[in-house]
Design an enzyme around this catalytic site. Sequence first.
Site, PDB file in Angstrom:
ATOM      1  N   LYS A 127       0.836  -1.199   0.000  1.00  0.00           N
ATOM      2  CA  LYS A 127       0.000   0.000   0.000  1.00  0.00           C
ATOM      3  C   LYS A 127       0.874   1.254   0.000  1.00  0.00           C
ATOM      4  O   LYS A 127       2.075   1.194   0.247  1.00  0.00           O
ATOM      5  CB  LYS A 127      -0.920  -0.012   1.225  1.00  0.00           C
ATOM      6  CG  LYS A 127      -0.194  -0.062   2.559  1.00  0.00           C
ATOM      7  CD  LYS A 127      -1.172  -0.234   3.712  1.00  0.00           C
ATOM      8  CE  LYS A 127      -0.438  -0.328   5.052  1.00  0.00           C
ATOM      9  NZ  LYS A 127      -1.371  -0.494   6.184  1.00  0.00           N
ATOM     10  N   ARG A 162     -10.517  -1.344  15.539  1.00  0.00           N
ATOM     11  CA  ARG A 162     -10.456  -0.454  14.380  1.00  0.00           C
ATOM     12  C   ARG A 162     -11.464  -1.025  13.380  1.00  0.00           C
ATOM     13  O   ARG A 162     -12.642  -1.128  13.705  1.00  0.00           O
ATOM     14  CB  ARG A 162      -9.012  -0.404  13.848  1.00  0.00           C
ATOM     15  CG  ARG A 162      -8.691   0.784  12.993  1.00  0.00           C
ATOM     16  CD  ARG A 162      -7.193   0.888  12.718  1.00  0.00           C
ATOM     17  NE  ARG A 162      -6.632  -0.301  12.091  1.00  0.00           N
ATOM     18  CZ  ARG A 162      -5.377  -0.400  11.661  1.00  0.00           C
ATOM     19  NH1 ARG A 162      -4.555   0.638  11.793  1.00  0.00           N
ATOM     20  NH2 ARG A 162      -4.939  -1.505  11.108  1.00  0.00           N
ATOM     21  N   TYR A 210      12.179  31.814   6.991  1.00  0.00           N
ATOM     22  CA  TYR A 210      10.891  32.456   7.251  1.00  0.00           C
ATOM     23  C   TYR A 210      10.795  32.906   8.704  1.00  0.00           C
ATOM     24  O   TYR A 210      11.248  32.221   9.629  1.00  0.00           O
ATOM     25  CB  TYR A 210       9.743  31.478   6.975  1.00  0.00           C
ATOM     26  CG  TYR A 210       9.335  31.390   5.530  1.00  0.00           C
ATOM     27  CD1 TYR A 210       8.860  32.508   4.844  1.00  0.00           C
ATOM     28  CD2 TYR A 210       9.395  30.178   4.851  1.00  0.00           C
ATOM     29  CE1 TYR A 210       8.460  32.428   3.528  1.00  0.00           C
ATOM     30  CE2 TYR A 210       9.004  30.077   3.527  1.00  0.00           C
ATOM     31  CZ  TYR A 210       8.532  31.200   2.871  1.00  0.00           C
ATOM     32  OH  TYR A 210       8.151  31.110   1.565  1.00  0.00           O
ATOM     33  N   MET A 252       8.523  24.696   2.041  1.00  0.00           N
ATOM     34  CA  MET A 252       7.911  23.664   1.210  1.00  0.00           C
ATOM     35  C   MET A 252       8.928  22.933   0.340  1.00  0.00           C
ATOM     36  O   MET A 252       8.889  21.698   0.232  1.00  0.00           O
ATOM     37  CB  MET A 252       6.817  24.273   0.322  1.00  0.00           C
ATOM     38  CG  MET A 252       6.135  23.241  -0.571  1.00  0.00           C
ATOM     39  SD  MET A 252       4.867  23.926  -1.649  1.00  0.00           S
ATOM     40  CE  MET A 252       3.561  24.225  -0.464  1.00  0.00           C
TER      41      MET A 252
END
Length: 427
Positions: A37, A135, A257, A306
């Site tokens: 997966k 679950r 930043y 990013m």
Amino acid sequence: MFAQHGLTVTIQLSGVKHNYKVFRELCRDVEVAAVVKADAYGCGLSGILPTLWGLGCRTYFVAHLHEGILLRNRLNSAAVYVLNGLLPGSEAAYRKYNLRPVITSQQQLDDWCRYCRQQGWSGGAALHLDTGINRLGFRLDEVADIADLSARDLACFDLILSHFACADEPQNPRNTAQIDSFTWARRTLCKIPKASLASSAGCFLGPGAHFDMVRPGVGLFGGNPFTAPTHPFKAVAQAFAPLLQIKLHRAGEFVGYGSGTRLEKDTLVGTISVGYADGLPRAVSGLPLRVYFQGVPIRILGRISMDMTLVDLTSVGRLSPQIGDDVEIFGPHRDLNAFARSISTIPNEVLTALGKRASRRYVEDMATADAARNDARPEMFDFVSNDSAGLLEDASGTLVAPAGFGTVYPNPQFSLESSLNAARPEG
């Protein structure tokens, strides 16, 4: 071959082979399936499938229906189970692509049995029992009612499965409780041919946890499934990012930043082409996280953005770093599992967060990886793992690459017979 921005993930196929054989040796008398997966745990489904198929793996598990369709487009005859259940109205897609839903609730059970009766379909499916993780899956008090289904409806299913909650802690008493519960359910649902409980960590709980099939996932790709640091798996993935720029900044200047990092001294600052879009979490900004340049640890500066991350190259200035040089995120000097621990997560998350824009390159052994990154790639091929094209199995059982797909490792015609022979241990 031109230089590329972004993360380069090198995949060692010999590591996948070793890890699959670990499970096969550990679980000698049962089938060893593969959980692939999330694009084979971020390693690239298209690049991994030839190796697993060549080792004799014939059963695969994915999470989502679209993942199953992608896998079916690459392998015609594999058994493919979709773990996340049967969503309303999706029955016809499972039939069209010969996929096997993992049924998790009474509503799904009713829908699937009704569809199979109406369409005369008997392509197989699994029943998911909840033995303790709470679950997905049927409660144990629902098992007797399932056993009372008609023979025709029970024939729709070829597998029952469950999932350990605490297999990463081998001594946890919950493991024994789940094995006992699943053993009872297996006897009660004895008309269904196969049963599977163990994934990667569960395989190490002994033969009583193996049943008819085990389904390792992250362990195949070098991830440690245990809370303890020791494990028997070989590394599969390494991740590097190139330097984009190198500048000398003066003491007192701010970088990144928010101007959140003030330089205490003159600092040689490098910008590397990796960010949170490539799986390097923004949340670890400000922590004492290190990456590596030519084996020397260097610190990350400021906020991770990013597409870019700033690093302190001052300590490696004597090594003359150049634009385009690789910086190791995880690899030979700090492997996947150590990197995961350094950012307070697990290797599953690191691998699956690598992002689709990363360049995934495949080598037989990591000894060739350095040459590969320098364009000497005699044993490499490139795949775009989310491409709609893929490996196909022809009528003779050979994996071939459709036009425009790329080169299949190690040659365009992947012979199953020769690969199986090559995968057998010597002696």
